[in-house]
Design an enzyme around this catalytic site. Sequence first.
Site, PDB file in Angstrom:
ATOM      1  CG  HIS A 169      -1.480   1.325   1.619  1.00  0.00           C
ATOM      2  ND1 HIS A 169      -0.716   2.310   2.221  1.00  0.00           N
ATOM      3  CD2 HIS A 169      -2.717   1.858   1.466  1.00  0.00           C
ATOM      4  CE1 HIS A 169      -1.455   3.389   2.416  1.00  0.00           C
ATOM      5  NE2 HIS A 169      -2.679   3.137   1.971  1.00  0.00           N
ATOM      6  CD  GLU A 199       1.293   6.719   1.444  1.00  0.00           C
ATOM      7  OE1 GLU A 199       0.565   5.907   2.034  1.00  0.00           O
ATOM      8  OE2 GLU A 199       2.166   7.388   2.027  1.00  0.00           O
TER       9      GLU A 199
END
Length: 469
Positions: free
Chosen positions: A184, A188
């Site tokens: 994740h 990002e």
Amino acid sequence: MNDIGLIGLGVMGSNLALNIADHGYKISVYNYTSDLVEKFTQEHPHENACAFTDIKEFVKSLKSPRKIMIMVTAGAAVDSCIEALNPLLDTGDIIMDMGNSNYEDTRKRCSYLKEIGIEFAGVGVSGGAKGARLGPAIMPGCTKEVYTEIGKILEDISAKAYDGHPCCAHMGTDGAGHYVKMVHNGIEYADMQLISETYLLLKYLGDYDNQKIADIFHEYNYGKLKSYLIEIAADVLAQKDPFGNGYLIDHITDSAGQKGTGKWTAISAINQGVDLSLIDAACNARFTSSHLKERLERSFREDKIPVGKTHVIKDLPKTLEKSLYLCKIAAYAQGFVHYHDASKTYGWELDLGKIAKIFRSGCIIQAKFLDTISKAYEENPNLYNLMDAPYFREEIKECMPYAREVLAAAVASAIPVPALSAAVAYIDAMNSSCVGANMIQGLRDYFGAHTFLYAGQDKPMHHEWKKMF
Ligand code: NDP
């Protein structure tokens, strides 16, 4: 007796504790230095929170099986908390590491604690301080049995998507939660790099001022790019300098930092043999940016590298919107392939649609786009690469000409766009029957007798290219 305990009253820990207390759970909190305990008690008195400066009293205050969250700096601090807790715990008690620990460390801690009868959960948490306080996205990695003990409280305190769905779900065993969080964070990095490239292109190809660029990002937030990062990009650009010198963005030093989770993601992909070129590009761009003095010195030299003819792009904001969307598809396609392959390697059985679903709110990469990804996996649970979902296939076909146009203009104008470049190259390579690997195999066989597969044959062969000796 209290329902849950939390160790570590820094930024994340204190906010998470208050979130838990707000949900009606009785929580005990502890920090190894008493300053933060005092600060917490003075600044945030809460009827459901009870603060301790003695770890024995803290542990004694908890219902059995004890559920204890650790929210401290990743690495040695986590081990030192575990060692402090161990002699005080009973068989079946559960430690949850809520920080950004490396998933390999989590796997080791799981098996070490299992041997002494303590359950361990590696829980990824995303959303920063605000998320921790009001509802983060939560990615727990543990056994199913442990999840039945901790799942309800984690789901209660998590963010809720627009359809009421909690942004928390059991990811898999041992390191699965921290792994999902790590990737994740890698995604990002890619998202932020793509936004910063779009900002550069609007600034130098479009010659737009900060307010105009902020307005363009604001507009993007009404379309397919709607996301938290696009929303705050508009805010960052529109922010006036607190010292009265125009816009703040123009006074922020052009050198990006990092805490390492993007780098971990890139390393894990290299170890797995997965192409994460957009995340690699984002990490490298931050490394390059940090060579600020060197870059500045070169930019002032007289023997400058010449810039080619600049392109003029008609309707630049719209062209960039399509190009950015295409790059986002490539970044997420790579990230989700990485989830798929790691899941196989570690036996986690990650549910990719579920991952996209819990990212829809609370976390930094929350976006409308994630709804579309989760639907693609719901329609076809065997989907490997997002590029093959009919919806994304059509989107790629539509957006690719715009991305090529932007890339050509950026290269001609000497605007560095490593993530855009990686996205276009990845999509082209993954849709091509010839990527030049035949040449590589020929060279490898020539100098090292590494063999190659002759088309149509099963067995690798070596060719005597030239008498060497
Ligand atoms: P802070 O620096 O604010 O807090 C760190 C906490 O760890 C403090 O309570 C600190 O106590 C404690 N600590 C440090 N060393 C030790 C040690 N040796 N033994 C026991 N406790 C120790 O960090 P954050 O709250 O921001 O981050 C906590 C975790 O959450 C990290 O893993 C971080 O990566 C992760 N995270 C952070 C996010 C963010 O946006 N900030 C988002 C998601 C995850 P003391 O101050 O007394 O030393």
